[in-house]
Design a protein around this motif. Structure first.
Motif, mmCIF file in Angstrom:
data_model
loop_
_atom_site.group_PDB
_atom_site.id
_atom_site.type_symbol
_atom_site.label_atom_id
_atom_site.label_comp_id
_atom_site.label_asym_id
_atom_site.label_seq_id
_atom_site.Cartn_x
_atom_site.Cartn_y
_atom_site.Cartn_z
ATOM 1 N N ARG A 131 82.055 -58.842 3.656
ATOM 2 C CA ARG A 131 80.898 -58.118 4.173
ATOM 3 C C ARG A 131 80.023 -58.951 5.104
ATOM 4 N N ASP A 132 79.906 -60.232 4.833
ATOM 5 C CA ASP A 132 79.011 -61.076 5.635
ATOM 6 C C ASP A 132 79.685 -62.411 5.882
ATOM 7 N N TYR A 133 80.678 -62.384 6.768
ATOM 8 C CA TYR A 133 81.459 -63.593 7.021
ATOM 9 C C TYR A 133 80.598 -64.707 7.608
ATOM 10 N N ALA A 134 79.452 -64.340 8.209
ATOM 11 C CA ALA A 134 78.586 -65.351 8.820
ATOM 12 C C ALA A 134 78.122 -66.380 7.801
ATOM 13 N N ALA A 135 78.070 -65.997 6.522
ATOM 14 C CA ALA A 135 77.639 -66.942 5.501
ATOM 15 C C ALA A 135 78.632 -68.079 5.331
ATOM 16 N N TRP A 136 79.862 -67.889 5.822
ATOM 17 C CA TRP A 136 80.884 -68.929 5.722
ATOM 18 C C TRP A 136 80.907 -69.811 6.961
ATOM 19 N N LEU A 137 80.181 -69.426 7.994
ATOM 20 C CA LEU A 137 80.210 -70.179 9.239
ATOM 21 C C LEU A 137 79.157 -71.273 9.223
ATOM 22 N N VAL A 138 79.219 -72.153 10.221
ATOM 23 C CA VAL A 138 78.355 -73.320 10.229
ATOM 24 C C VAL A 138 77.253 -73.205 11.268
ATOM 25 N N LEU A 139 77.587 -72.823 12.476
ATOM 26 C CA LEU A 139 76.628 -72.874 13.572
ATOM 27 C C LEU A 139 76.654 -71.582 14.368
ATOM 28 N N ASP A 140 75.463 -71.014 14.605
ATOM 29 C CA ASP A 140 75.384 -69.832 15.459
ATOM 30 C C ASP A 140 75.774 -70.198 16.884
ATOM 31 N N PRO A 141 76.338 -69.248 17.643
ATOM 32 C CA PRO A 141 76.722 -69.543 19.027
ATOM 33 C C PRO A 141 75.532 -69.998 19.866
ATOM 34 N N VAL A 142 75.824 -70.819 20.862
ATOM 35 C CA VAL A 142 74.810 -71.295 21.802
ATOM 36 C C VAL A 142 74.888 -70.427 23.047
ATOM 37 N N ILE A 143 73.756 -69.913 23.507
ATOM 38 C CA ILE A 143 73.728 -69.084 24.705
ATOM 39 C C ILE A 143 72.794 -69.729 25.721
ATOM 40 N N THR A 144 73.238 -69.754 26.979
ATOM 41 C CA THR A 144 72.472 -70.381 28.054
ATOM 42 C C THR A 144 72.303 -69.387 29.198
ATOM 43 N N VAL A 145 71.082 -69.273 29.695
ATOM 44 C CA VAL A 145 70.776 -68.412 30.836
ATOM 45 C C VAL A 145 70.547 -69.299 32.054
ATOM 46 N N HIS A 146 71.325 -69.061 33.121
ATOM 47 C CA HIS A 146 71.196 -69.806 34.370
ATOM 48 C C HIS A 146 70.956 -68.830 35.519
ATOM 49 N N PRO A 147 70.535 -69.326 36.677
ATOM 50 C CA PRO A 147 70.249 -68.414 37.795
ATOM 51 C C PRO A 147 71.440 -67.590 38.246
ATOM 52 N N ASP A 148 72.665 -68.075 37.977
ATOM 53 C CA ASP A 148 73.853 -67.367 38.459
ATOM 54 C C ASP A 148 74.708 -66.778 37.354
ATOM 55 N N GLN A 149 74.431 -67.106 36.087
ATOM 56 C CA GLN A 149 75.265 -66.590 35.005
ATOM 57 C C GLN A 149 74.603 -66.785 33.650
ATOM 58 N N VAL A 150 75.147 -66.071 32.664
ATOM 59 C CA VAL A 150 74.796 -66.238 31.256
ATOM 60 C C VAL A 150 76.079 -66.632 30.540
ATOM 61 N N PHE A 151 76.044 -67.712 29.744
ATOM 62 C CA PHE A 151 77.282 -68.095 29.063
ATOM 63 C C PHE A 151 77.037 -68.434 27.598
ATOM 64 N N PHE A 152 78.059 -68.078 26.798
ATOM 65 C CA PHE A 152 78.068 -68.320 25.361
ATOM 66 C C PHE A 152 79.050 -69.459 25.073
ATOM 67 N N GLU A 153 78.737 -70.287 24.070
ATOM 68 C CA GLU A 153 79.639 -71.361 23.656
ATOM 69 C C GLU A 153 79.774 -71.355 22.138
ATOM 70 N N CYS A 154 80.961 -71.733 21.663
ATOM 71 C CA CYS A 154 81.166 -71.830 20.222
ATOM 72 C C CYS A 154 82.332 -72.766 19.941
ATOM 73 N N PHE A 155 82.454 -73.165 18.678
ATOM 74 C CA PHE A 155 83.579 -73.974 18.200
ATOM 75 C C PHE A 155 84.243 -73.244 17.050
ATOM 76 N N SER A 156 85.539 -73.458 16.892
ATOM 77 C CA SER A 156 86.251 -72.815 15.794
ATOM 78 C C SER A 156 85.894 -73.475 14.471
ATOM 79 N N LYS A 157 86.250 -72.798 13.405
ATOM 80 C CA LYS A 157 85.941 -73.294 12.067
ATOM 81 C C LYS A 157 86.591 -74.647 11.804
#
Length: 542
Positions: A131-157
């Protein structure tokens, strides 16, 4: 390393009959970072953000068979076997039977008492997992806003896969407001499930909520604080990605049907012994050939011609992680592959609709994650730049949020190598990331408070031992010779180990040799040994 977040509420998706609203709750402890717009390319975004989620939850480590019940039975039977070994002593055998009867009764009582507890515990963890797999994860994704794009970053478990989803501004319509910066976003399994409801016939608003940064004197209970103590390996993994991206690479394009064929081979076959590698055979002007070992199944990429100047054969391991790209196949125009060498990391860039692309970074092996054996941070230049110069370079980069080393060098009238060394230092500190597709450096502060480099200075015992060898004067007879565009450095370390280090024009190690056991066992596939690295550091000091 501790990370503290404070979210204004939770991220959510509101689905209606004609519209969908996507609202991410940002970390309000950071500088205000927000973005409000409408999605234009709805399905590509849905599939790409879903693929990013699959990276987050991926764990390709070997999962051994659960033998806990058998081991428990084995332990219980141990007393029986001891008794049988002493069967010639009737008296002892009788006493053992009496004790076994008592022990059996005690065990039954224990099981009766603890059964409700373990049953509830099992149901609880099953509930969290489903039901809530997020409780098993370590770090929320990192999101960056730039003048030309928006990008998300993450690492696998398992920390062996890096994922990055970049969305250019053409992906959005009616951009109302945005402010550049980096933040963590509240992301959960429930939010992922809601993403699957995005449809082309619905207007979809995409929002990194700016209201989360409003100053409030009431309603403090709506804020949710999250404190996570991350292992250094997780943080160091993020910091090493850009070092890998800036290393020398062999690059070529693949058609989506080629990746589909790769995945089909992996799904139809299961290896029982090694080698478990893909061997890329690259010949100028000819179709790229991929050989899947140990079956030696050849996949000819007839629509993908290698345009390089030299013939090469490169093996890469951990190939089953390529299956993470499967969901992107219907929306991808082409894949650009960057290989750093045999047994080294690789990058697969999926070119999606308009200016949207997905970067999948794979370490050399599944068990060889970014933060341990690869040690690519050891290959980066280690020159020192005055603090005032570094500050000027960082402030210049922050003006436009992205730039090349040549662009900054021209504006500040500095040497390009000085600028590059400074940017790589900022990369190691988590303040800058290298954009592999666009070949620019971007401002991206991984941690709000900054990162203590001394805490992460030595990524391994090899790094620490190399510095100690250099500081203790164990590197002698240091000689260097310029050959074409490379520098060959030789030395004798600790009066026993003869080393050779080959450095390119960018002051990066391209090859090395040593007569120690570590080099004999691994060559350069797991990074340089302490003797090669000590030679390199001594050369930099000289």
């Amino acid at each position: 390393m501790k990370f503290n977040y404070k979210y204004s509420g939770t991220s959510s998706i509101v689905n209606g009959t004609s519209s969908t609203g996507v609202s991410f709750a940002p970390d309000i402890l950071r500088e205000p970072t927000y973005f409000v717009g409408s999605l234009d390319k709805k399905l590509p975004f849905r599939e790409a953000i879903s693929a990013l989620h699959e990276v987050v939850v991926a764990d390709f480590n070997f999962q051994p068979k659960d033998n806990s019940e058998y081991l428990a039975w084995l332990k219980n039977e141990e007393t029986n076997w001891i008794a049988e070994a002493s069967a010639e002593l009737p008296k002892i055998k009788y006493e053992i039977r009496q004790l076994q009867g008592q022990l059996k009764g005690l065990r039954e009582q224990r099981e009766e008492i603890t059964r409700p507890y373990y049953k509830s515990q099992k149901e609880y963890f099953k509930y969290i997992y489903t039901r809530d797999y997020a409780a098993w994860l370590v770090l929320d994704p990192v999101i960056t806003v730039h003048p030309d794009q928006v990008f998300f970053e993450c690492f696998s478990k398992d920390e062996s896969v890096y994922g990055k989803l970049s969305c250019g501004l053409d992906v959005f319509n009616n951009i109302n407001e945005f402010k550049c910066g980096t933040t963590n976003i509240d992301y959960s399994q429930k939010l992922y499930n809601e993403f699957q409801k995005i449809r082309t016939y619905k207007d979809t608003e995409f929002k990194i909520d700016p209201k989360g940064f409003d100053v409030q004197t009431s309603g403090e209970e709506s804020y949710r604080e999250v404190k996570i103590d991350l292992p250094d390996s997780w943080v160091r993994g993020f910091l090493q990605v850009s070092s890998a991206m800036t290393s020398d690479k062999v690059s070529f394009d693949l058609h989506p049907i080629d990746i589909a064929n790769f995945i089909a081979v992996l799904k139809r076959n299961k290896e029982k012994k090694g080698p478990r590698a893909i061997k890329y055979i690259l010949k100028p002007g000819q179709p790229i050939l991929a050989v899947f070992e140990p079956w030696n199944i050849e996949v000819a990429c007839l629509q993908s011609i290698y345009t390089g100047n030299e013939a090469k054969e490169i093996r890469v391991w951990g190939r089953r992680r390529i299956q993470l790209l499967e969901r992107l196949l219907p929306i991808t125009g082409k894949f650009t592959v960057h290989l750093l060498g045999t047994g080294m990391p690789s990058f697969y860039i999926a070119h999606l609709a308009n200016d949207m692309y997905f970067t999948l970074g794979l370490s050399g092996w599944t068990a060889n994650d970014w933060s341990q054996a690869t040690q690519l941070d050891l290959l980066a230049p280690r020159g020192k730049v005055p603090a005032t110069t570094m500050q000027s370079i960082y402030l210049e980069l922050r003006k436009d949020w992205l730039n090349t080393e040549k662009g900054i060098a021209t504006k500040l009238n500095l040497d390009v190598q000085t600028v590059k060394q400074s940017l790589e230092t900022f990369t190691q500190a988590g303040k800058v990331i290298y954009d592999l597709k666009n070949e620019v450096y971007r401002v991206r502060e991984l941690k709000r408070e900054g990162i203590d480099l001394e805490e992460l200075r030595f990524s391994s015992s090899t790094d620490k031992e190399a510095y100690q060898l250099m500081e203790n004067g164990e590197v002698r007879n240091l000689k260097s010779e310029v050959q074409n565009d490379k520098i060959e450095v030789t030395a004798v370390v600790s009066n026993s180990f003869k080393t050779t280090v080959v450095i390119n024009k960018d002051l990066q190690i391209t090859d090395g040799k040593c007569n120690c056991n570590y080099y004999y066992m691994n060559k350069m596939t797991k990074g340089p040994c302490e003797h090669i690295l000590a030679t390199r550091i001594s050369f930099d000091k000289k």
